[in-house]
Write a protein that holds these residues in place. Structure first.
Motif, short mmCIF file in Angstrom:
data_model
loop_
_atom_site.label_atom_id
_atom_site.label_comp_id
_atom_site.label_asym_id
_atom_site.label_seq_id
_atom_site.Cartn_x
_atom_site.Cartn_y
_atom_site.Cartn_z
N ASP A 150 35.97 -48.21 78.84
CA ASP A 150 36.77 -48.39 80.05
C ASP A 150 37.06 -47.06 80.73
O ASP A 150 36.99 -46.94 81.95
N ALA A 151 37.39 -46.03 79.93
CA ALA A 151 37.65 -44.70 80.49
C ALA A 151 36.37 -44.12 81.09
O ALA A 151 36.40 -43.48 82.15
N LEU A 152 35.24 -44.34 80.42
CA LEU A 152 33.96 -43.86 80.95
C LEU A 152 33.66 -44.52 82.29
O LEU A 152 33.23 -43.86 83.25
N ALA A 153 33.88 -45.84 82.37
CA ALA A 153 33.64 -46.55 83.63
C ALA A 153 34.53 -45.99 84.75
O ALA A 153 34.06 -45.77 85.88
N THR A 426 41.27 -38.63 72.10
CA THR A 426 41.53 -37.25 71.70
C THR A 426 40.46 -36.70 70.76
O THR A 426 40.58 -35.59 70.26
N ARG A 427 39.44 -37.49 70.51
CA ARG A 427 38.26 -37.02 69.77
C ARG A 427 37.03 -37.54 70.49
O ARG A 427 37.06 -38.59 71.11
N LYS A 428 35.93 -36.79 70.38
CA LYS A 428 34.66 -37.28 70.90
C LYS A 428 34.34 -38.59 70.19
O LYS A 428 34.64 -38.75 69.01
N ALA A 508 32.20 -33.97 82.80
CA ALA A 508 32.49 -35.14 81.98
C ALA A 508 31.64 -36.33 82.41
O ALA A 508 31.16 -37.10 81.58
N ALA A 509 31.45 -36.49 83.73
CA ALA A 509 30.66 -37.61 84.24
C ALA A 509 29.18 -37.42 83.92
O ALA A 509 28.49 -38.39 83.57
N ARG A 510 28.68 -36.20 84.03
CA ARG A 510 27.26 -35.96 83.73
C ARG A 510 26.93 -36.23 82.27
O ARG A 510 25.85 -36.70 81.94
N THR A 511 27.88 -35.92 81.38
CA THR A 511 27.64 -36.05 79.94
C THR A 511 28.15 -37.38 79.38
O THR A 511 27.98 -37.65 78.19
N ASN A 512 28.78 -38.20 80.25
CA ASN A 512 29.40 -39.46 79.80
C ASN A 512 30.40 -39.22 78.67
O ASN A 512 30.38 -39.90 77.64
N GLU A 513 31.30 -38.25 78.89
CA GLU A 513 32.25 -37.86 77.85
C GLU A 513 33.69 -37.83 78.39
O GLU A 513 34.22 -36.78 78.75
N GLY A 570 45.04 -41.54 85.10
CA GLY A 570 44.50 -42.74 85.72
C GLY A 570 43.09 -43.03 85.24
O GLY A 570 42.73 -44.19 84.98
N ILE A 571 42.27 -42.00 85.08
CA ILE A 571 40.92 -42.17 84.56
C ILE A 571 40.97 -42.71 83.13
O ILE A 571 40.18 -43.58 82.74
N LEU A 572 41.92 -42.21 82.36
CA LEU A 572 42.05 -42.65 80.96
C LEU A 572 42.72 -44.03 80.85
O LEU A 572 42.76 -44.61 79.76
#
Length: 581
Positions: A150-153, A426-428, A508-513, A570-572
């Motif tokens: 959801d955060a990635l989206a 809070t962790r990858k 973060a968006a380029r790496t999907n992280e 908001g992203i999270l």
């Protein structure tokens, strides 16, 4: 949208172009790997560029010679106070203090849009996540995948992509028959009859209500009847009930899907056959016999001719069976068809979020999408590792309504959706996560949720006090304030951290992280708290001064920080706190 790092990189590229035109650098150099980023040690400057290091070899020049010439060019830009060559050819930049005032102004002028990017350029991306079997409530492992996906989206949406959030309902396999039989047993119990639970069934209490609901619907119509009379109807009834439960679980976590896609819809509709026909037309389907499994060969293994997908042609280690010798499809076949449908729906990129136990599925799925899309559509598969639950450092057990595991709802009920979501990031996602119920509710710097929320709440407190004085602290007013007085080291460090936000979003968006957002917010909150604490010793650094004119520049910096914290939270999927209780 202001991205100071992109702006300064553009100055670096323009300077390199000028050096080529002047004959200082040879023609034909590729500047794609030239970067401008924060230096590893803040003492070295505000930004650093690797230009001389990456261009030295193709230019057949010494890095330091390139760096010296580039430094001279960059010093001509009004924003660059100092361009300093270090070591073999690293180039560190210090910017004029007025630049940081521009960052604060941009945040105040753009509000929630500060940091938004057009990186995605409207490209259509499908993010599939959770996709748990519809056999019970979501457990704590699903929670991590749900939060991450959801955060990635949200992150990709913020970075300019056209995002579809999707849940794949695994309702086509044998596990839904097991669910139906388990619900039937609860239905029998609802008639005050005793039952024997076979091994492998789902004995969780969550099916009691479903059994009672089935009784309310059909009365005693299925009692003492063979499953040929009720299996299909009960399977549909049970699956619908479980999906209602799963939707409610997701909603409690703040997750809402754009699309629920049923695996069952792939069967009998020609979709599987169409996907296989597509691969066959590309010469990627053949009949053959696989080698025995590596390592110890099972005693019952025997070579069988099967229909195989030549996945090795698209990067897989071995070819994969898609149809068994008896003509039934393997589990892989509907997954191919599902991703074929995604490609047919016109997505430019696909992202699948799987549990750690799906690691063996990554290469074959990537091969399938590569083949189906002729290499046009990339598939990124993110594996989420396990979550270990603790309380005060001890492994934590709950009363488990699900029968065998801790549910998502148990976690949310104990600590809330906001805390759950932040801690899960809070962790990858591919590293194990320890979730300590005591620590995540602590009010200390060691608790990142509290630390970030406290920073936002502090700014809100400042704004409330200023408004009580009758001061106009609207964003429009603060954006027009002269910020040149915010020149103390602690104030500049906070503004410098704010300048990293648009760059961080794109990385973060380029790496999907999306975990990078949580890390950044913790660091940004740290700079705000550090400046607040310095105000205890240096009164002129306090956000609230004796008069409005002295206060507004300080409040502007604080408010800009709150804008970025709010956007990041908001992203999270976390609501920013306005006060701490």
């Amino acid at each position: 949208m202001m991205n100071l790092f992109s702006d300064i990189r553009a100055v670096v590229i323009a300077s390199l172009d000028a050096m080529v035109a002047e004959g200082v650098l040879p023609e034909g150099l590729d500047f794609a790997n030239v970067a401008v980023e924060p230096p590893r040690d803040a003492a070295h400057g505000d930004m650093a560029t690797n230009a001389a290091m990456v261009l030295a070899k193709p230019a057949q020049m010494k890095p330091r010679d390139i760096a010296d010439a580039l430094a001279a060019k960059l010093m001509a830009d009004d924003r660059v106070a100092l361009a300093e060559v270090a070591g073999p050819g690293f180039l560190n930049l210090r910017l004029e203090t007025g630049v940081w005032a521009g960052v604060v102004q941009a945040a105040l002028e753009n509000g929630a849009a500060f940091g938004r990017s057009d990186l995605g350029a409207g490209r259509k991306v499908n993010v599939e996540y959770v996709s748990a079997n519809p056999t019970g409530p979501l457990h704590v492992g699903h929670t991590r995948g749900a939060v991450f996906g959801d955060a990635l989206a949200s992150l990709l949406d913020y970075a300019g992509y056209d995002v579809t959030r999707e849940y794949y309902i695994n309702d086509g396999g044998a596990q839904v028959d097991v669910l139906a039989r388990s619900v039937y047993l609860r239905y029998v119990e609802a008639h005050d009859l005793s039952v024997d639970w076979p091994e492998g069934s789902y004995p969780g209490d969550y099916l009691i209500e479903v059994g009672e609901a089935l009784k309310a619907k059909v009365g005693d119509a299925y009692l003492d009847k063979g499953e040929e009379h009720w299996l299909e109807e009960v399977r549909d009834f049970a699956t619908d009930a479980m999906m209602d439960l799963i939707r409610a679980d997701l909603k409690s976590l703040g997750v809402e899907m754009d699309k629920f896609y049923s695996e069952k819809s792939l069967y009998g509709t020609g979709l599987i056959e169409a996907a296989i026909a597509d691969l066959k037309a590309k010469g990627l389907i053949y009949r053959g016999t696989l080698e025995p499994p590596k390592g110890k060969v099972p005693e019952d293994w025997e070579p069988r001719e099967q229909m195989l997908f030549r996945s090795t042609a698209h990067g897989d280690d071995v070819d994969r069976p898609i149809q068994k010798s008896d003509g039934a499809w393997t589990y892989f076949a509907p997954d191919i068809a599902y991703h074929y449908d995604k490609v047919q729906r016109g997505f430019d990129e696909l992202i699948d979020v799987f549990g750690a136990d799906h690691g063996g599925y990554v290469k074959r799925m990537k091969a399938a999408v590569s083949a189906l899309s002729d290499g046009r559509v990339p598939l990124d598969i993110k594996l989420t590792q396990l979550v270990r639950l603790f309380k005060n450092g001890e492994p934590f057990k709950m009363s488990k309504r699900a029968g065998t595991f801790v549910t998502l709802r148990d976690v949310v009920d104990l600590v809330g959706a906001d805390v759950t979501r932040f801690v899960m990031l809070t962790r990858k996602q591919d590293a194990p996560l320890d979730f300590d119920f005591a620590k995540v509710l602590e009010q200390s710097k060691d608790n990142p949720v509290f630390y970030v929320q406290y920073a936002h709440a502090r700014v809100c407190s400042v704004l409330r006090k200023a408004q009580a004085e009758g001061w106009d602290v609207s964003d429009a007013t603060l954006a027009r304030v002269d910020l040149s007085g915010n020149a103390h080291e602690a104030e500049l460090k906070l503004a410098t951290k704010l300048a990293e936000w648009p760059r961080l979003v794109e990385i973060a968006a380029r790496t999907n992280e999306p975990h990078r957002i949580a890390f950044y917010l913790y660091e940004l909150a740290g700079e705000l708290h550090a400046l607040w604490n310095r105000g205890n010793d240096v009164p002129e650094l306090r956000f609230l001064q004796d008069n409005q004119d002295a206060s507004l520049p300080k409040i502007a910096l604080a408010r800009a920080t709150a804008i970025v914290i709010s956007a990041g939270l908001g992203i999270l999927g976390v609501a920013p706190a306005e006060e701490m209780r």
